[in-house]
Design a protein around this motif. Structure first.
Motif, short mmCIF file in Angstrom:
data_model
loop_
_atom_site.label_atom_id
_atom_site.label_comp_id
_atom_site.label_asym_id
_atom_site.label_seq_id
_atom_site.Cartn_x
_atom_site.Cartn_y
_atom_site.Cartn_z
N ALA A 10 -3.20 9.11 -1.69
CA ALA A 10 -2.28 8.68 -0.62
C ALA A 10 -2.91 7.55 0.19
CB ALA A 10 -1.93 9.87 0.27
N ALA A 11 -4.19 7.68 0.51
CA ALA A 11 -4.88 6.63 1.28
C ALA A 11 -4.97 5.33 0.48
CB ALA A 11 -6.28 7.10 1.68
N LEU A 12 -5.26 5.45 -0.82
CA LEU A 12 -5.35 4.28 -1.67
C LEU A 12 -4.01 3.55 -1.75
CD1 LEU A 12 -7.55 5.83 -4.47
CD2 LEU A 12 -8.17 3.81 -3.14
N TYR A 13 -2.94 4.28 -2.00
CA TYR A 13 -1.62 3.64 -2.11
C TYR A 13 -1.13 3.09 -0.78
CZ TYR A 13 -1.24 5.11 -6.95
OH TYR A 13 -1.45 5.26 -8.30
N ALA A 14 -1.45 3.76 0.32
CA ALA A 14 -1.08 3.24 1.64
C ALA A 14 -1.81 1.93 1.91
CB ALA A 14 -1.41 4.27 2.72
N CYS A 15 -3.05 1.85 1.47
CA CYS A 15 -3.83 0.63 1.66
C CYS A 15 -3.26 -0.50 0.79
CB CYS A 15 -5.30 0.89 1.34
SG CYS A 15 -6.41 -0.39 1.98
N VAL A 16 -2.89 -0.20 -0.44
CA VAL A 16 -2.25 -1.21 -1.30
C VAL A 16 -1.04 -1.79 -0.58
CG1 VAL A 16 -0.94 -1.60 -3.43
CG2 VAL A 16 -3.03 -0.23 -3.49
N ASN A 17 -0.18 -0.92 -0.08
CA ASN A 17 1.05 -1.36 0.58
C ASN A 17 0.76 -2.19 1.82
OD1 ASN A 17 2.65 -0.12 -1.34
ND2 ASN A 17 2.82 1.78 -0.17
N SER A 18 -0.19 -1.74 2.64
CA SER A 18 -0.52 -2.47 3.87
C SER A 18 -1.11 -3.84 3.56
CB SER A 18 -1.49 -1.67 4.73
OG SER A 18 -0.84 -0.57 5.29
N CYS A 19 -1.99 -3.89 2.57
CA CYS A 19 -2.62 -5.16 2.21
C CYS A 19 -1.61 -6.14 1.63
CB CYS A 19 -3.76 -4.93 1.22
SG CYS A 19 -5.22 -4.18 1.96
N GLU A 20 -0.71 -5.67 0.79
CA GLU A 20 0.31 -6.55 0.23
C GLU A 20 1.22 -7.09 1.34
OE1 GLU A 20 0.42 -7.86 -2.62
OE2 GLU A 20 -0.57 -6.53 -4.02
N HIS A 21 1.61 -6.21 2.26
CA HIS A 21 2.46 -6.63 3.37
C HIS A 21 1.72 -7.65 4.25
CE1 HIS A 21 5.21 -6.56 6.74
NE2 HIS A 21 4.19 -6.26 7.52
N ASP A 47 -7.05 -9.37 1.49
CA ASP A 47 -5.89 -8.50 1.30
C ASP A 47 -5.59 -8.33 -0.18
OD1 ASP A 47 -5.26 -7.98 4.00
OD2 ASP A 47 -3.88 -9.69 4.14
N ARG A 48 -5.59 -9.42 -0.91
CA ARG A 48 -5.28 -9.38 -2.35
C ARG A 48 -6.35 -8.61 -3.11
NH1 ARG A 48 -4.54 -14.77 -4.72
NH2 ARG A 48 -3.41 -13.65 -6.32
N ASP A 49 -7.62 -8.89 -2.81
CA ASP A 49 -8.72 -8.17 -3.46
C ASP A 49 -8.63 -6.68 -3.18
OD1 ASP A 49 -9.76 -10.53 -4.45
OD2 ASP A 49 -11.46 -10.60 -3.07
N CYS A 50 -8.38 -6.35 -1.93
CA CYS A 50 -8.33 -4.95 -1.52
C CYS A 50 -7.16 -4.22 -2.19
CB CYS A 50 -8.24 -4.86 0.00
SG CYS A 50 -8.58 -3.21 0.65
N ALA A 51 -5.99 -4.85 -2.19
CA ALA A 51 -4.83 -4.24 -2.84
C ALA A 51 -5.11 -3.98 -4.32
CB ALA A 51 -3.60 -5.13 -2.67
N ASP A 52 -5.73 -4.94 -4.98
CA ASP A 52 -6.01 -4.79 -6.41
C ASP A 52 -7.03 -3.69 -6.69
OD1 ASP A 52 -4.19 -6.76 -7.04
OD2 ASP A 52 -5.70 -8.30 -7.47
N ILE A 53 -8.13 -3.66 -5.93
CA ILE A 53 -9.15 -2.64 -6.19
C ILE A 53 -8.63 -1.25 -5.82
CG2 ILE A 53 -10.41 -2.79 -3.99
CD1 ILE A 53 -12.07 -2.35 -7.42
N CYS A 54 -7.82 -1.15 -4.79
CA CYS A 54 -7.25 0.15 -4.43
C CYS A 54 -6.30 0.65 -5.51
CB CYS A 54 -6.52 0.07 -3.09
SG CYS A 54 -7.62 -0.04 -1.66
#
Length: 111
Positions: A10-21, A42-49
């Protein structure tokens, strides 16, 4: 699935969404050049998450390596977003998601 994995995912997917936004919102800021580092992280973080979430979900033995890298990337992204968070809501929200994800990743790392 183990409840610890559910909260980690849940934390990983929430981070993906926040970083993409955040990256998308940063691209719409007046001074996009000033936001370049934030967008990159943001892009790096979304991808690694997203990648880490897939490895955790499948129970991969390599998830531990990714959790360490993910925590470091979340920290870097959170640090950068905090610089802009006082005047950009999307950066403040992203920094918070990154901090939660960093903590979840560190808790998911086994000794």
């Amino acid at each position: 699935m183990h409840s610890q994995n559910q909260s980690l995912l849940a934390a990983l997917y929430a981070c993906v969404n926040s970083c993409e936004h955040c990256a998308t919102a940063c691209l719409n800021e007046e001074d996009v050049k000033m936001m370049a580092r934030c967008i990159q992280l943001d892009r790096d973080c979304a991808d690694i998450c997203a990648l880490t979430a897939r490895f955790v979900a499948r129970g991969s033995e390599h998830a531990q390596h990714l959790l360490k890298e993910c925590a470091e990337t979340c920290k870097a992204c959170g640090d950068e977003c905090e610089k802009h968070g006082a005047h950009m809501e999307h950066c403040r929200e992203c920094a918070e998601a990154c901090r939660r994800c960093e903590q979840a990743c560190r808790q998911g790392i086994t000794a």
